[in-house]
Design a protein around this motif. Structure first.
Motif, PDB file in Angstrom:
ATOM      1  N   SER A   1       2.219 -19.160  12.757  1.00 28.85           N
ATOM      2  CA  SER A   1       0.798 -18.866  13.014  1.00 28.85           C
ATOM      3  C   SER A   1       0.498 -17.366  12.978  1.00 28.85           C
ATOM      4  CB  SER A   1       0.353 -19.468  14.350  1.00 28.85           C
ATOM      5  OG  SER A   1       0.525 -20.872  14.360  1.00 28.85           O
ATOM      6  N   LYS A   2       1.196 -16.632  12.124  1.00 29.13           N
ATOM      7  CA  LYS A   2       0.926 -15.210  11.971  1.00 29.13           C
ATOM      8  C   LYS A   2      -0.044 -14.981  10.814  1.00 29.13           C
ATOM      9  CE  LYS A   2       3.393 -14.244  15.410  1.00 29.13           C
ATOM     10  NZ  LYS A   2       2.710 -13.866  16.672  1.00 29.13           N
ATOM     11  N   THR A   3      -0.933 -14.012  10.989  1.00 32.28           N
ATOM     12  CA  THR A   3      -1.917 -13.696   9.955  1.00 32.28           C
ATOM     13  C   THR A   3      -1.288 -12.802   8.894  1.00 32.28           C
ATOM     14  OG1 THR A   3      -3.713 -13.801  11.576  1.00 32.28           O
ATOM     15  CG2 THR A   3      -4.165 -12.666   9.498  1.00 32.28           C
ATOM     16  N   LEU A   4      -1.372 -13.242   7.642  1.00 27.95           N
ATOM     17  CA  LEU A   4      -0.802 -12.478   6.539  1.00 27.95           C
ATOM     18  C   LEU A   4      -1.911 -11.964   5.629  1.00 27.95           C
ATOM     19  CD1 LEU A   4       2.178 -14.787   5.488  1.00 27.95           C
ATOM     20  CD2 LEU A   4       2.285 -12.716   6.861  1.00 27.95           C
ATOM     21  N   VAL A   5      -1.698 -10.781   5.096  1.00 26.82           N
ATOM     22  CA  VAL A   5      -2.589 -10.258   4.073  1.00 26.82           C
ATOM     23  C   VAL A   5      -1.806 -10.295   2.762  1.00 26.82           C
ATOM     24  CG1 VAL A   5      -3.732  -8.766   5.755  1.00 26.82           C
ATOM     25  CG2 VAL A   5      -1.857  -7.855   4.389  1.00 26.82           C
ATOM     26  N   PRO A   6      -2.471 -10.177   1.617  1.00 28.99           N
ATOM     27  CA  PRO A   6      -1.749 -10.239   0.331  1.00 28.99           C
ATOM     28  C   PRO A   6      -0.590  -9.247   0.276  1.00 28.99           C
ATOM     29  CG  PRO A   6      -4.103 -10.366  -0.040  1.00 28.99           C
ATOM     30  CD  PRO A   6      -3.931 -10.083   1.422  1.00 28.99           C
ATOM     31  N   ASP A   7       0.510  -9.693  -0.302  1.00 31.13           N
ATOM     32  CA  ASP A   7       1.699  -8.840  -0.422  1.00 31.13           C
ATOM     33  C   ASP A   7       1.354  -7.523  -1.126  1.00 31.13           C
ATOM     34  OD1 ASP A   7       2.758 -11.154   0.521  1.00 31.13           O
ATOM     35  OD2 ASP A   7       4.193 -11.462  -1.099  1.00 31.13           O
ATOM     36  N   TYR A   8       2.047  -6.468  -0.737  1.00 29.96           N
ATOM     37  CA  TYR A   8       1.846  -5.171  -1.386  1.00 29.96           C
ATOM     38  C   TYR A   8       2.943  -4.969  -2.415  1.00 29.96           C
ATOM     39  CZ  TYR A   8       1.448  -0.199  -2.265  1.00 29.96           C
ATOM     40  OH  TYR A   8       1.298   1.018  -2.888  1.00 29.96           O
ATOM     41  N   ARG A   9       2.555  -4.922  -3.684  1.00 28.88           N
ATOM     42  CA  ARG A   9       3.506  -4.686  -4.770  1.00 28.88           C
ATOM     43  C   ARG A   9       3.551  -3.198  -5.075  1.00 28.88           C
ATOM     44  NH1 ARG A   9       5.519  -8.173  -8.050  1.00 28.88           N
ATOM     45  NH2 ARG A   9       5.077  -6.979  -9.940  1.00 28.88           N
ATOM     46  N   ILE A  10       4.726  -2.642  -5.033  1.00 25.21           N
ATOM     47  CA  ILE A  10       4.899  -1.210  -5.268  1.00 25.21           C
ATOM     48  C   ILE A  10       4.759  -0.918  -6.764  1.00 25.21           C
ATOM     49  CG2 ILE A  10       6.474   0.742  -5.051  1.00 25.21           C
ATOM     50  CD1 ILE A  10       7.754  -0.724  -2.683  1.00 25.21           C
ATOM     51  N   PRO A  11       3.825  -0.075  -7.145  1.00 22.46           N
ATOM     52  CA  PRO A  11       3.644   0.239  -8.572  1.00 22.46           C
ATOM     53  C   PRO A  11       4.933   0.750  -9.204  1.00 22.46           C
ATOM     54  CG  PRO A  11       1.820   1.094  -7.272  1.00 22.46           C
ATOM     55  CD  PRO A  11       2.865   0.644  -6.297  1.00 22.46           C
ATOM     56  N   VAL A  12       5.213   0.280 -10.417  1.00 22.92           N
ATOM     57  CA  VAL A  12       6.430   0.696 -11.113  1.00 22.92           C
ATOM     58  C   VAL A  12       6.455   2.206 -11.308  1.00 22.92           C
ATOM     59  CG1 VAL A  12       7.762   0.462 -13.244  1.00 22.92           C
ATOM     60  CG2 VAL A  12       6.571  -1.519 -12.292  1.00 22.92           C
ATOM     61  N   ASP A  13       5.275   2.779 -11.573  1.00 21.40           N
ATOM     62  CA  ASP A  13       5.205   4.214 -11.845  1.00 21.40           C
ATOM     63  C   ASP A  13       4.779   5.028 -10.625  1.00 21.40           C
ATOM     64  OD1 ASP A  13       2.680   3.200 -11.682  1.00 21.40           O
ATOM     65  OD2 ASP A  13       1.897   4.194 -13.485  1.00 21.40           O
ATOM     66  N   LEU A  14       5.015   4.491  -9.426  1.00 20.38           N
ATOM     67  CA  LEU A  14       4.630   5.206  -8.214  1.00 20.38           C
ATOM     68  C   LEU A  14       5.415   6.517  -8.108  1.00 20.38           C
ATOM     69  CD1 LEU A  14       3.047   5.151  -5.488  1.00 20.38           C
ATOM     70  CD2 LEU A  14       5.103   4.139  -4.472  1.00 20.38           C
ATOM     71  N   PRO A  15       4.749   7.672  -8.096  1.00 21.05           N
ATOM     72  CA  PRO A  15       5.456   8.954  -7.982  1.00 21.05           C
ATOM     73  C   PRO A  15       6.131   9.070  -6.608  1.00 21.05           C
ATOM     74  CG  PRO A  15       3.224   9.270  -8.817  1.00 21.05           C
ATOM     75  CD  PRO A  15       3.298   7.860  -8.297  1.00 21.05           C
ATOM     76  N   PRO A  16       7.400   9.425  -6.559  1.00 22.58           N
ATOM     77  CA  PRO A  16       8.107   9.572  -5.275  1.00 22.58           C
ATOM     78  C   PRO A  16       7.426  10.560  -4.342  1.00 22.58           C
ATOM     79  CG  PRO A  16       9.669   9.556  -7.095  1.00 22.58           C
ATOM     80  CD  PRO A  16       8.304   9.663  -7.700  1.00 22.58           C
ATOM     81  N   ALA A  17       6.756  11.563  -4.924  1.00 25.54           N
ATOM     82  CA  ALA A  17       6.131  12.598  -4.104  1.00 25.54           C
ATOM     83  C   ALA A  17       4.737  12.215  -3.612  1.00 25.54           C
ATOM     84  CB  ALA A  17       6.044  13.904  -4.894  1.00 25.54           C
ATOM     85  N   SER A  18       4.218  11.064  -4.057  1.00 28.81           N
ATOM     86  CA  SER A  18       2.906  10.623  -3.600  1.00 28.81           C
ATOM     87  C   SER A  18       2.978  10.194  -2.141  1.00 28.81           C
ATOM     88  CB  SER A  18       2.411   9.457  -4.463  1.00 28.81           C
ATOM     89  OG  SER A  18       3.240   8.321  -4.261  1.00 28.81           O
ATOM     90  N   ARG A  19       1.827  10.080  -1.497  1.00 29.27           N
ATOM     91  CA  ARG A  19       1.805   9.681  -0.086  1.00 29.27           C
ATOM     92  C   ARG A  19       2.484   8.326   0.100  1.00 29.27           C
ATOM     93  NH1 ARG A  19      -2.176  11.879   3.197  1.00 29.27           N
ATOM     94  NH2 ARG A  19      -1.251  10.596   4.843  1.00 29.27           N
ATOM     95  N   MET A  20       2.169   7.367  -0.774  1.00 30.85           N
ATOM     96  CA  MET A  20       2.760   6.044  -0.653  1.00 30.85           C
ATOM     97  C   MET A  20       4.256   6.089  -0.976  1.00 30.85           C
ATOM     98  SD  MET A  20       1.436   3.258   0.424  1.00 30.85           S
ATOM     99  CE  MET A  20      -0.296   3.312  -0.038  1.00 30.85           C
ATOM    100  N   GLY A  21       4.608   6.875  -1.973  1.00 35.25           N
ATOM    101  CA  GLY A  21       6.021   7.007  -2.318  1.00 35.25           C
ATOM    102  C   GLY A  21       6.822   7.605  -1.177  1.00 35.25           C
ATOM    103  N   GLN A  22       6.243   8.557  -0.473  1.00 30.19           N
ATOM    104  CA  GLN A  22       6.913   9.185   0.664  1.00 30.19           C
ATOM    105  C   GLN A  22       7.104   8.192   1.806  1.00 30.19           C
ATOM    106  OE1 GLN A  22       4.478  12.584   1.566  1.00 30.19           O
ATOM    107  NE2 GLN A  22       5.333  13.826  -0.073  1.00 30.19           N
TER     108      GLN A  22
END
Length: 251
Positions: free
Chosen positions: A101-122
């Protein structure tokens, strides 16, 4: 119902220096695990009581790779197996959490080209580093004096970026490597047992998973799994693995 995009056939495992170090660390710990080892920890509140999930959860695309152990002991990645596991494992996690009974939101898929230095990459790389730290410094005899037996790690307020992107209150991160013994390796194991009296080793399943509060950055739960059995290539095996990986999750 949560809709997810189909897996991209050419998608490759993500690799980072931190993840490579983590893999080496897991490899060193695995021989100490005998047939199975499962170590989960839950953070506590100011009163020393275990925390519980209170809010929605997003499953961050798991970092999973499946391989075959060849006769000589070399591990060779198997693309088809890996693609199946990347599909089956998250589905089994969603089923487990939905059943609780836990609320789930859509899975987050990590972009293939996500720059390591980006906020999300960090954020992704920081979670890897923190997971490695928890694994390395929370074992008996190797605990940090400043943390003792408590699960007291954080990713910091920067995780707010992930919360904005997903709308979730918690993020579930998973790293897993699973290997299976080839026919040639199985034959050599039999020979080793008969002639040498010892097992030269075969496949193994190792994984690390963390649940992070995206409102505070706190790691509220951690688990390390090391087994010589397990199978992520089919639905039943993926479900069994999820039951082990999510052991102790503060539902």
């Amino acid at each position: 119902m949560i809709m997810e995009k189909p897996m991209t056939p050419t998608r490759k495992p993500r690799v980072s220096p931190v993840r490579l170090v983590l893999l080496l660390l897991l490899a060193l710990l695995l021989p100490l695990s005998a047939l199975a080892y499962n170590k989960n920890r839950v953070a506590t509140d100011a009163n020393g009581q275990p925390l519980h999930i209170s809010g929605s959860v997003v499953i961050i695309e798991p970092d999973i790779e499946l391989s075959e152990v060849l006769a000589g002991g070399v591990t060779e990645p198997r693309r088809e197996w890996t693609q199946a596991a990347r599909r089956l494992y998250p589905a089994a996690v969603r089923s487990r959490l939905t059943g609780a009974s836990k609320t789930l939101v859509p899975d987050y898929r990590i972009p293939v080209d996500l720059p390591p230095a980006s906020r999300m990459g960090q954020i992704i790389r920081l979670n890897e580093a923190v997971s490695m730290s928890v694994l390395a410094y929370s074992s008996p005899g190797n605990q940090l004096a400043t943390k003792g037996k408590r699960l007291d790690w954080t990713l910091g307020p920067g995780v707010e970026e992930l919360r904005k992107a997903t709308g979730a209150d918690y993020a579930l991160f998973t790293y897993m490597r699973d290997s299976y013994t080839s026919a040639g390796r199985k034959a050599l194991r039999v020979v080793g047992l008969l002639l040498l009296g010892g097992d030269i080793g075969g496949g193994s399943q190792i994984g690390v998973t963390t649940l992070v509060d995206l409102r505070t950055g706190q790691v509220v739960w951690f688990n390390f799994l090391a087994k010589q059995t397990g199978d992520l290539r089919d639905e039943q095996g993926a479900s069994a693995t999820v039951n082990n990986m999510l052991q102790g999750l503060p539902l």
